[in-house]
Design an enzyme around this catalytic site. Structure first.
Site, PDB file in Angstrom:
ATOM      1  N   ASP A  50       3.773  -4.052   3.016  1.00 35.95           N
ATOM      2  CA  ASP A  50       3.884  -3.972   1.562  1.00 35.95           C
ATOM      3  C   ASP A  50       5.310  -3.650   1.121  1.00 35.95           C
ATOM      4  O   ASP A  50       5.561  -3.477  -0.066  1.00 35.95           O
ATOM      5  CB  ASP A  50       2.899  -2.934   1.009  1.00 35.95           C
ATOM      6  CG  ASP A  50       2.433  -3.266  -0.397  1.00 35.95           C
ATOM      7  OD1 ASP A  50       2.508  -4.447  -0.785  1.00 35.95           O
ATOM      8  OD2 ASP A  50       2.004  -2.352  -1.111  1.00 35.95           O
ATOM      9  N   GLU A  95       0.334   0.291  -7.575  1.00 35.09           N
ATOM     10  CA  GLU A  95       1.496   1.187  -7.469  1.00 35.09           C
ATOM     11  C   GLU A  95       2.822   0.460  -7.402  1.00 35.09           C
ATOM     12  O   GLU A  95       3.860   1.005  -7.794  1.00 35.09           O
ATOM     13  CB  GLU A  95       1.334   2.086  -6.229  1.00 35.09           C
ATOM     14  CG  GLU A  95       1.803   1.506  -4.909  1.00 35.09           C
ATOM     15  CD  GLU A  95       1.054   0.256  -4.476  1.00 35.09           C
ATOM     16  OE1 GLU A  95       1.664  -0.578  -3.778  1.00 35.09           O
ATOM     17  OE2 GLU A  95      -0.124   0.101  -4.823  1.00 35.09           O
ATOM     18  N   ASP A 132      -3.907   1.986  -6.943  1.00 36.05           N
ATOM     19  CA  ASP A 132      -3.567   0.889  -6.034  1.00 36.05           C
ATOM     20  C   ASP A 132      -2.728  -0.180  -6.736  1.00 36.05           C
ATOM     21  O   ASP A 132      -2.365  -1.177  -6.125  1.00 36.05           O
ATOM     22  CB  ASP A 132      -4.844   0.265  -5.453  1.00 36.05           C
ATOM     23  CG  ASP A 132      -4.567  -0.597  -4.238  1.00 36.05           C
ATOM     24  OD1 ASP A 132      -3.519  -0.396  -3.589  1.00 36.05           O
ATOM     25  OD2 ASP A 132      -5.399  -1.470  -3.924  1.00 36.05           O
ATOM     26  N   ARG A 160       4.097  -1.977  -9.053  1.00 38.71           N
ATOM     27  CA  ARG A 160       4.720  -2.182 -10.364  1.00 38.71           C
ATOM     28  C   ARG A 160       5.292  -0.878 -10.917  1.00 38.71           C
ATOM     29  O   ARG A 160       6.271  -0.902 -11.663  1.00 38.71           O
ATOM     30  CB  ARG A 160       3.702  -2.797 -11.327  1.00 38.71           C
ATOM     31  CG  ARG A 160       2.520  -1.912 -11.674  1.00 38.71           C
ATOM     32  CD  ARG A 160       1.338  -2.683 -12.223  1.00 38.71           C
ATOM     33  NE  ARG A 160       0.708  -3.489 -11.183  1.00 38.71           N
ATOM     34  CZ  ARG A 160      -0.323  -4.297 -11.391  1.00 38.71           C
ATOM     35  NH1 ARG A 160      -0.841  -4.419 -12.615  1.00 38.71           N
ATOM     36  NH2 ARG A 160      -0.851  -4.981 -10.403  1.00 38.71           N
ATOM     37  N   LYS A 186      -8.132   1.804  -0.611  1.00 37.48           N
ATOM     38  CA  LYS A 186      -8.502   0.482  -0.122  1.00 37.48           C
ATOM     39  C   LYS A 186      -9.556   0.616   0.982  1.00 37.48           C
ATOM     40  O   LYS A 186      -9.585   1.618   1.699  1.00 37.48           O
ATOM     41  CB  LYS A 186      -7.287  -0.231   0.481  1.00 37.48           C
ATOM     42  CG  LYS A 186      -6.166  -0.582  -0.464  1.00 37.48           C
ATOM     43  CD  LYS A 186      -5.028  -1.239   0.309  1.00 37.48           C
ATOM     44  CE  LYS A 186      -3.830  -1.548  -0.576  1.00 37.48           C
ATOM     45  NZ  LYS A 186      -4.101  -2.670  -1.486  1.00 37.48           N
ATOM     46  N   ASP A 196       0.670   1.200   2.127  1.00 32.40           N
ATOM     47  CA  ASP A 196      -0.126   1.325   0.906  1.00 32.40           C
ATOM     48  C   ASP A 196      -1.590   1.521   1.257  1.00 32.40           C
ATOM     49  O   ASP A 196      -2.298   0.583   1.625  1.00 32.40           O
ATOM     50  CB  ASP A 196       0.047   0.069   0.043  1.00 32.40           C
ATOM     51  CG  ASP A 196      -0.763   0.153  -1.245  1.00 32.40           C
ATOM     52  OD1 ASP A 196      -1.146   1.280  -1.629  1.00 32.40           O
ATOM     53  OD2 ASP A 196      -0.999  -0.901  -1.858  1.00 32.40           O
ATOM     54  N   LYS A 203      10.423  -4.365  -3.879  1.00 32.88           N
ATOM     55  CA  LYS A 203       9.375  -3.353  -3.736  1.00 32.88           C
ATOM     56  C   LYS A 203       9.310  -2.927  -2.272  1.00 32.88           C
ATOM     57  O   LYS A 203       9.167  -3.750  -1.379  1.00 32.88           O
ATOM     58  CB  LYS A 203       8.027  -3.928  -4.167  1.00 32.88           C
ATOM     59  CG  LYS A 203       6.812  -3.060  -3.810  1.00 32.88           C
ATOM     60  CD  LYS A 203       5.507  -3.808  -4.057  1.00 32.88           C
ATOM     61  CE  LYS A 203       4.308  -3.063  -3.480  1.00 32.88           C
ATOM     62  NZ  LYS A 203       3.045  -3.806  -3.661  1.00 32.88           N
TER      63      LYS A 203
END
Length: 491
Positions: free
Chosen positions: A284, A345, A343, A347, A273, A266, A261
Site C-alpha cells: 500500500d 486512510e 480504512d 486520502r 480488513k 494497511d 501515498k
C-alpha cells in the site's frame, strides 16, 4: 547488471544465449542475419513447418547451434508488425528474459528486431528493450534461501548504430529505478515501515545527488499535518514525510511535484480488513515507492527540469490509540474531516502532503496511490485511473503514458460526486457511498490542491501483481514510473 551495446557480434564475446525477436508472418530479415547461413536455414525451417510463428510472446528454442554467436538461440515472437507497440515489445522481451532466468546460463546477446514497417523508432525500441531486460531479470524472491530464479549477469544488445548507446543508458537507469520501486513494494512490513523507508530514501538520495529532508513527528506537528498524524496514531511505528528535491533547471523554471501515498502496512485500522484483504497490504506504499524510483531516475538522467518528490509514510493499525469513526481531523489547509471509515486512510495522508506541495509553490502536481478497490473493479488490474482538475495537464500525462506503453484511463470528476462527501459536523467526510468510490476519493483529494493543475493516478490495480505473469514476476510491478520520468523530461 548493466545492459551493454556493441556494434557487431564479433565484439560481443562469448554468450550462453542469443535472443532474436521475430515478427509474425514476416520473412527472415534484420536480426536473423546475426546467424550464419546454417542457422538462418534452421529458423526458416521452423517457420515453414509452423513450429515457430512469431506470435506475440511465443518462445522457440534452438539448442546445439554450432558456429553461431551462442550455441543456444531463443526466438521470441513480437506478433504482427502493424500491431507492434511499446507495451507488446516490453512484454515479449521480458517474457524471454524470465524464461532465461529459470536457468543459470546468464550471459545473453539480444538482437534488435527489424522495424521496417513499424512506427517505432530504433531509439525507443532500444530503450524499451533495455527496460524490459532489467525488469525481466529481477524477481521478488528476496527472502528465499534457494531461489529458483537466477538474474542475468551480462546482457549485450547488438546494434550497428552507435547513437543507440544513449538509449541503452536511459533504459538501464529507468529499468533499475523500476526495480527499486518493485523491491520496496516486495519488502515485508516488519522490515519496511515509515522510519526504514525514510532511511532508504535518504540512502538513494545521497547516491544519486538529490536533496533530501525527512520530517519526523515533531516536524509534522509543526507543519499542521493533523490528517496524516491522525492515521498514524494507532501504530507504534511513528510516521514520516520525505521531501526529495531535484534542481536540473534554473530558478525561473516551474517545479513539478510528484506525491506518493506511503502506507507501509494497511490493516484498515478500527475498520479492520478481513485477513485476505491484508495479505498484499505491504504494497500500500507503492505510490511512495514509485515516486522514489522516479526521482532516482530523473536525477541520474540529469533532466533539465525542477522536480520535488513528496512521500507521506504511515502505518494504519488498530489499537487503543487509533483514530476513531466519528473523529474529526484538521488537515494542514484547515479543512476539517469527519472520519467515517478508518480504512479510507490513504486520502487522509495525501491530503496533508498535497497541501504542503501547494504551499511550496509548485506549478503542477501528480499524485500516485493504491487508493481504492473501486478503481480496480472499474478498470481491472492493469489500467490506472486518472482524475484531474485541469484537462491540458491530464492530456500531458495521458500522452506520456501512451508513449511509454503504460495503460491509463481518465474517469469523470463531476461535482455531483462531491455531494457524497458533505458532513453535518465538519467540512467534509472521508468517504461517500459505495458507488463511484474511486471518483469520490479523487473529489476528496481535490479539496487540497487549490488551483494548481493536478492529476491523481489511482494505481491500486497495476501496482501489484498477486501472481506471476509470463512477462513479470508476482509482487510489485513498478507501474507508472516510466510515465512519470517521461512526463518530467518534457518539462
Amino acid at each position: 547488471m548493466q545492459v551493454q551495446l556493441v556494434g557487431d557480434v564479433a565484439s560481443a564475446g562469448a554468450a550462453d544465449w542469443l535472443v532474436i525477436p521475430v515478427l509474425e508472418s514476416t520473412p527472415p530479415s534484420g536480426a536473423w542475419t546475426l546467424l550464419n547461413e546454417a542457422g538462418q536455414r534452421s529458423v526458416a525451417a521452423l517457420f515453414e513447418s509452423s513450429d515457430a510463428t512469431g506470435k506475440l510472446g511465443e518462445l522457440t528454442k534452438l539448442l546445439g547451434q554450432q558456429g553461431q554467436p551462442a550455441s543456444r538461440v531463443l526466438l521470441v515472437g513480437l506478433g504482427r508488425v502493424e500491431q507492434l507497440d511499446l507495451q507488446r515489445l516490453t512484454r515479449a522481451v521480458a517474457t524471454a528474459v524470465r524464461e532465461l532466468t529459470t536457468q543459470t546460463h546468464r550471459r545473453v546477446l539480444f538482437a534488435l528486431p527489424s522495424l521496417d514497417h513499424s512506427d517505432l523508432t530504433a531509439a525507443n525500441v532500444t530503450r524499451q528493450m533495455t527496460i524490459a531486460i532489467q525488469q525481466g531479470s529481477a524477481s521478488q524472491q528476496l527472502y528465499r534461501g534457494t531461489p529458483d530464479r537466477h538474474p542475468l549477469t551480462a546482457v549485450t544488445v547488438v546494434a550497428a548504430d552507435a547513437d543507440l548507446a544513449s538509449a541503452v543508458e536511459a533504459g538501464n537507469i529507468i529499468g533499475s529505478a523500476a526495480n527499486l520501486t518493485r523491491e520496496l513494494v516486495n519488502r515485508h512490513p516488519g522490515e519496511l515501515y515509515p522510519e526504514t523507508f525514510a532511511d532508504r530514501a535518504v540512502q538513494v538520495a545521497n547516491e544519486v545527488g538529490l536533496g533530501v529532508e525527512v520530517f519526523d513527528e515533531s516536524r509534522l506537528r509543526q507543519e499542521r499535518m493533523g490528517s496524516l498524524l491522525g492515521v498514524a496514531q494507532g501504530s507504534v511505528r511513528p510516521p514520516r514525510m520525505v521531501v526529495l528535491e531535484y534542481r536540473g533547471g534554473d530558478a525561473s523554471q516551474p517545479t513539478l511535484a510528484l506525491v506518493g501515498k506511503g502506507v507501509t502496512f494497511d490493516s484498515g485500522g478500527l475498520s479492520l480488513k478481513p485477513s485476505d484483504g491484508m495479505k498484499t497490504m505491504k504494497g500500500d506504499m507503492a505510490g511512495a515507492a514509485t515516486v522514489l524510483g522516479a526521482m532516482s531516475a530523473i536525477a541520474q538522467l540529469k533532466l533539465p527540469v525542477n522536480v520535488i518528490g513528496l512521500m507521506g509514510l504511515v502505518e494504519n493499525m488498530p489499537s487503543g490509540s487509533s483514530y476513531k469513526l466519528g473523529e474529526v481531523l484538521t488537515a494542514r489547509n484547515g479543512v476539517t474531516i469527519e472520519v467515517m471509515n478508518t480504512d479510507a486512510e490513504g486520502r487522509l495522508v495525501l491530503a496533508d502532503v498535497l497541501s504542503y506541495a501547494v504551499d511550496r509553490g509548485v506549478s503542477r502536481i501528480v499524485d500516485l496511490a493504491t487508493l481504492t478497490g473501486s478503481c480496480v473493479i472499474a478498470l481491472g488490474e492493469e489500467v490506472a485511473g486518472l482524475f484531474t482538475n485541469d484537462q491540458p495537464w491530464a492530456d500531458a500525462v495521458l500522452t506520456a503514458s501512451a508513449d511509454t506503453g503504460e495503460q491509463v484511463w481518465q474517469l469523470p470528476m463531476h461535482e455531483a460526486f462531491a455531494e457524497q462527501l458533505k458532513s453535518d459536523v465538519a467540512d467534509c467526510k472521508n468517504i461517500g457511498t459505495r458507488w463511484g468510490g474511486s471518483i469520490t476519493a479523487a473529489k476528496f483529494l481535490e479539496k487540497f490542491v487549490g488551483n494548481v493543475p493536478w492529476v491523481h493516478l489511482d494505481i491500486a490495480g497495476p501496482a501489484f501483481a498477486e501472481s506471476p505473469k509470463p512477462h513479470l514476476d508476482g509482487g510489485g510491478t513498478g507501474a507508472m514510473l516510466r510515465t512519470l520520468v517521461e512526463l518530467a523530461g518534457r518539462g
